[in-house]
Write a protein that holds these residues in place. Sequence first.
Motif, PDB file in Angstrom:
ATOM      1  N   CYS A 110       0.818  -1.204   0.000  1.00 25.61           N
ATOM      2  CA  CYS A 110       0.000   0.000   0.000  1.00 25.61           C
ATOM      3  C   CYS A 110       0.862   1.268   0.000  1.00 25.61           C
ATOM      4  CB  CYS A 110      -0.971  -0.053   1.182  1.00 25.61           C
ATOM      5  SG  CYS A 110      -2.381   1.056   1.059  1.00 25.61           S
ATOM      6  N   HIS A 111       0.807   2.080   1.052  1.00 27.79           N
ATOM      7  CA  HIS A 111       1.579   3.317   1.152  1.00 27.79           C
ATOM      8  C   HIS A 111       2.983   3.089   1.719  1.00 27.79           C
ATOM      9  CE1 HIS A 111      -2.444   5.023   0.680  1.00 27.79           C
ATOM     10  NE2 HIS A 111      -1.855   6.167   0.347  1.00 27.79           N
ATOM     11  N   ALA A 112       3.307   1.873   2.136  1.00 31.20           N
ATOM     12  CA  ALA A 112       4.604   1.589   2.770  1.00 31.20           C
ATOM     13  C   ALA A 112       5.816   1.969   1.919  1.00 31.20           C
ATOM     14  CB  ALA A 112       4.678   0.118   3.175  1.00 31.20           C
ATOM     15  N   PRO A 113       5.755   1.923   0.581  1.00 33.15           N
ATOM     16  CA  PRO A 113       6.936   2.338  -0.182  1.00 33.15           C
ATOM     17  C   PRO A 113       7.397   3.776   0.066  1.00 33.15           C
ATOM     18  CG  PRO A 113       5.607   0.922  -1.543  1.00 33.15           C
ATOM     19  CD  PRO A 113       4.795   1.211  -0.293  1.00 33.15           C
ATOM     20  N   TRP A 114       6.575   4.613   0.692  1.00 31.66           N
ATOM     21  CA  TRP A 114       7.064   5.938   1.075  1.00 31.66           C
ATOM     22  C   TRP A 114       8.312   5.806   1.948  1.00 31.66           C
ATOM     23  CZ3 TRP A 114       1.868   8.625   2.603  1.00 31.66           C
ATOM     24  CH2 TRP A 114       1.425   9.437   1.544  1.00 31.66           C
ATOM     25  N   THR A 115       8.314   4.846   2.861  1.00 35.11           N
ATOM     26  CA  THR A 115       9.478   4.641   3.722  1.00 35.11           C
ATOM     27  C   THR A 115      10.664   4.150   2.896  1.00 35.11           C
ATOM     28  OG1 THR A 115       7.923   4.070   5.492  1.00 35.11           O
ATOM     29  CG2 THR A 115      10.244   3.633   5.908  1.00 35.11           C
ATOM     30  N   LEU A 116      10.406   3.323   1.883  1.00 31.40           N
ATOM     31  CA  LEU A 116      11.474   2.852   1.000  1.00 31.40           C
ATOM     32  C   LEU A 116      12.079   4.013   0.212  1.00 31.40           C
ATOM     33  CD1 LEU A 116       9.810  -0.377  -0.458  1.00 31.40           C
ATOM     34  CD2 LEU A 116      11.391  -0.199   1.482  1.00 31.40           C
ATOM     35  N   ILE A 117      11.244   4.946  -0.227  1.00 32.23           N
ATOM     36  CA  ILE A 117      11.736   6.127  -0.946  1.00 32.23           C
ATOM     37  C   ILE A 117      12.668   6.915  -0.032  1.00 32.23           C
ATOM     38  CG2 ILE A 117      11.078   8.370  -1.916  1.00 32.23           C
ATOM     39  CD1 ILE A 117       8.447   6.939  -2.877  1.00 32.23           C
ATOM     40  N   GLU A 118      12.245   7.133   1.199  1.00 28.59           N
ATOM     41  CA  GLU A 118      13.055   7.896   2.153  1.00 28.59           C
ATOM     42  C   GLU A 118      14.386   7.208   2.433  1.00 28.59           C
ATOM     43  OE1 GLU A 118      13.760  11.323   4.123  1.00 28.59           O
ATOM     44  OE2 GLU A 118      11.906  10.894   3.056  1.00 28.59           O
ATOM     45  N   LEU A 127       8.326  -1.749  -8.742  1.00 31.70           N
ATOM     46  CA  LEU A 127       7.443  -1.847  -7.583  1.00 31.70           C
ATOM     47  C   LEU A 127       6.007  -1.575  -7.990  1.00 31.70           C
ATOM     48  CD1 LEU A 127      10.233  -0.358  -6.491  1.00 31.70           C
ATOM     49  CD2 LEU A 127       8.895  -0.121  -4.449  1.00 31.70           C
ATOM     50  N   THR A 128       5.115  -1.914  -7.063  1.00 36.79           N
ATOM     51  CA  THR A 128       3.748  -1.439  -7.112  1.00 36.79           C
ATOM     52  C   THR A 128       3.436  -0.850  -5.749  1.00 36.79           C
ATOM     53  OG1 THR A 128       1.505  -1.936  -7.864  1.00 36.79           O
ATOM     54  CG2 THR A 128       2.571  -3.590  -6.438  1.00 36.79           C
ATOM     55  N   SER A 129       2.288  -0.194  -5.638  1.00 33.83           N
ATOM     56  CA  SER A 129       1.896   0.475  -4.402  1.00 33.83           C
ATOM     57  C   SER A 129       0.462   0.958  -4.579  1.00 33.83           C
ATOM     58  CB  SER A 129       2.795   1.694  -4.146  1.00 33.83           C
ATOM     59  OG  SER A 129       2.564   2.679  -5.142  1.00 33.83           O
ATOM     60  N   TRP A 130      -0.040   1.631  -3.566  1.00 38.49           N
ATOM     61  CA  TRP A 130      -1.287   2.369  -3.732  1.00 38.49           C
ATOM     62  C   TRP A 130      -1.043   3.358  -4.873  1.00 38.49           C
ATOM     63  CZ3 TRP A 130      -6.043   1.538  -2.410  1.00 38.49           C
ATOM     64  CH2 TRP A 130      -6.977   2.566  -2.512  1.00 38.49           C
ATOM     65  N   PRO A 131      -1.980   3.530  -5.788  1.00 40.56           N
ATOM     66  CA  PRO A 131      -1.736   4.336  -6.988  1.00 40.56           C
ATOM     67  C   PRO A 131      -1.235   5.762  -6.744  1.00 40.56           C
ATOM     68  CG  PRO A 131      -3.747   3.082  -7.237  1.00 40.56           C
ATOM     69  CD  PRO A 131      -3.298   2.879  -5.816  1.00 40.56           C
ATOM     70  N   THR A 143      10.563   1.913 -11.290  1.00 36.04           N
ATOM     71  CA  THR A 143       9.543   1.662 -12.301  1.00 36.04           C
ATOM     72  C   THR A 143       8.306   1.229 -11.544  1.00 36.04           C
ATOM     73  OG1 THR A 143      11.180   0.983 -13.929  1.00 36.04           O
ATOM     74  CG2 THR A 143       8.912   0.229 -14.288  1.00 36.04           C
ATOM     75  N   TRP A 144       7.171   1.901 -11.803  1.00 33.30           N
ATOM     76  CA  TRP A 144       5.926   1.579 -11.108  1.00 33.30           C
ATOM     77  C   TRP A 144       5.003   0.858 -12.069  1.00 33.30           C
ATOM     78  CZ3 TRP A 144       0.680   2.371 -11.524  1.00 33.30           C
ATOM     79  CH2 TRP A 144      -0.088   2.111 -10.383  1.00 33.30           C
ATOM     80  N   GLU A 145       4.410  -0.249 -11.595  1.00 37.56           N
ATOM     81  CA  GLU A 145       3.430  -0.993 -12.383  1.00 37.56           C
ATOM     82  C   GLU A 145       2.205  -1.277 -11.530  1.00 37.56           C
ATOM     83  OE1 GLU A 145       5.262  -4.498 -13.975  1.00 37.56           O
ATOM     84  OE2 GLU A 145       6.774  -3.350 -15.074  1.00 37.56           O
ATOM     85  N   ASP A 146       1.047  -1.274 -12.156  1.00 33.99           N
ATOM     86  CA  ASP A 146      -0.221  -1.540 -11.478  1.00 33.99           C
ATOM     87  C   ASP A 146      -0.499  -3.044 -11.525  1.00 33.99           C
ATOM     88  OD1 ASP A 146      -2.675  -1.358 -10.268  1.00 33.99           O
ATOM     89  OD2 ASP A 146      -3.699  -0.502 -12.008  1.00 33.99           O
ATOM     90  N   GLN A 147       0.039  -3.778 -10.549  1.00 30.80           N
ATOM     91  CA  GLN A 147      -0.140  -5.225 -10.466  1.00 30.80           C
ATOM     92  C   GLN A 147      -0.460  -5.619  -9.032  1.00 30.80           C
ATOM     93  OE1 GLN A 147       2.877  -7.708 -12.247  1.00 30.80           O
ATOM     94  NE2 GLN A 147       3.512  -6.064 -13.629  1.00 30.80           N
ATOM     95  N   THR A 158      15.538  -9.355  -2.365  1.00 27.40           N
ATOM     96  CA  THR A 158      14.210  -9.536  -2.940  1.00 27.40           C
ATOM     97  C   THR A 158      13.282  -8.508  -2.307  1.00 27.40           C
ATOM     98  OG1 THR A 158      14.585 -11.890  -3.289  1.00 27.40           O
ATOM     99  CG2 THR A 158      12.293 -11.146  -3.245  1.00 27.40           C
ATOM    100  N   LEU A 159      12.540  -7.792  -3.153  1.00 30.90           N
ATOM    101  CA  LEU A 159      11.583  -6.797  -2.693  1.00 30.90           C
ATOM    102  C   LEU A 159      10.207  -7.184  -3.215  1.00 30.90           C
ATOM    103  CD1 LEU A 159      10.783  -4.107  -1.392  1.00 30.90           C
ATOM    104  CD2 LEU A 159      11.499  -2.971  -3.519  1.00 30.90           C
ATOM    105  N   VAL A 160       9.273  -7.411  -2.295  1.00 33.29           N
ATOM    106  CA  VAL A 160       7.897  -7.784  -2.621  1.00 33.29           C
ATOM    107  C   VAL A 160       7.011  -6.573  -2.339  1.00 33.29           C
ATOM    108  CG1 VAL A 160       5.971  -9.315  -2.051  1.00 33.29           C
ATOM    109  CG2 VAL A 160       8.332 -10.189  -1.986  1.00 33.29           C
ATOM    110  N   THR A 161       6.198  -6.180  -3.317  1.00 32.93           N
ATOM    111  CA  THR A 161       5.273  -5.061  -3.098  1.00 32.93           C
ATOM    112  C   THR A 161       3.878  -5.407  -3.623  1.00 32.93           C
ATOM    113  OG1 THR A 161       6.019  -4.005  -5.164  1.00 32.93           O
ATOM    114  CG2 THR A 161       7.024  -3.236  -3.104  1.00 32.93           C
ATOM    115  N   SER A 162       2.873  -4.833  -2.961  1.00 33.55           N
ATOM    116  CA  SER A 162       1.475  -4.951  -3.384  1.00 33.55           C
ATOM    117  C   SER A 162       0.781  -3.620  -3.177  1.00 33.55           C
ATOM    118  CB  SER A 162       0.749  -6.047  -2.600  1.00 33.55           C
ATOM    119  OG  SER A 162       1.077  -7.323  -3.093  1.00 33.55           O
ATOM    120  N   ARG A 163      -0.425  -3.514  -3.779  1.00 35.45           N
ATOM    121  CA  ARG A 163      -1.127  -2.234  -3.844  1.00 35.45           C
ATOM    122  C   ARG A 163      -2.035  -1.918  -2.669  1.00 35.45           C
ATOM    123  NH1 ARG A 163      -3.988  -3.818  -9.336  1.00 35.45           N
ATOM    124  NH2 ARG A 163      -4.537  -5.422  -7.834  1.00 35.45           N
ATOM    125  N   LYS A 164      -2.755  -2.951  -2.155  1.00 35.02           N
ATOM    126  CA  LYS A 164      -3.864  -2.649  -1.244  1.00 35.02           C
ATOM    127  C   LYS A 164      -4.308  -3.916  -0.516  1.00 35.02           C
ATOM    128  CE  LYS A 164      -6.790  -3.227  -5.270  1.00 35.02           C
ATOM    129  NZ  LYS A 164      -7.660  -2.569  -6.224  1.00 35.02           N
TER     130      LYS A 164
END
Length: 181
Positions: A110-118, A127-131, A143-147, A158-164
């Motif tokens: 979800c919004h957790a990649p904000w911490t990864l950006i920081e 990655l993916t995330s909340w849009p 690179t952001w993808e909607d998956q 290994t980095l695992v990301t999801s949207r919601k």
Amino acid sequence: MLNGKTIAFLVAPEGVEQVELTEPWKAVKQAGGTPRLVSTHRGQVQAFHHLDKADTFAVDDTVDSAEATAFDGLVLPGGVANPDRLRTVPQAVQFVRAFFDAGKPVAAICHAPWTLIEADVVRGRTLTSWPSLRTDLRNAGATWEDQEVIVCTAGPNTLVTSRKPDDLKAFCQAATDAFGE
């Protein structure tokens, strides 16, 4: 199977989306791992169901005393306020960065990649995330993808990301697979 591996769950004292904490927590336990709640303060953390207060959870350790070397992986649950608060705490950002420096798997939803950006760990990753984070991630070099789930092995770990929350089943499976490697 995680066979006794210990997985850190990093959350702020208030604002974590409860289901994004509890579902991966259950998945880690069911896979034979030991989840540990790490926060910026001792005591309890307040979870939310969107904007409504939900349950509280006991903190096992704090970022000022926990070390990434004590864990086999990291989960970053979302909620809008949770990563927004974490990214303002230098010790929390360094804790996240230490997992990447050590090549340990990380899962963020979800919004957790904000911490990864920081933590400056998304450059060159997919990655993916909340849009609403799409532009932030692209501006940080990702690179952001909607998956539903993305498993990126392009970096040191290994980095695992999801949207919601709707993606939790796939997220939990991909995260426990990554932690089990």
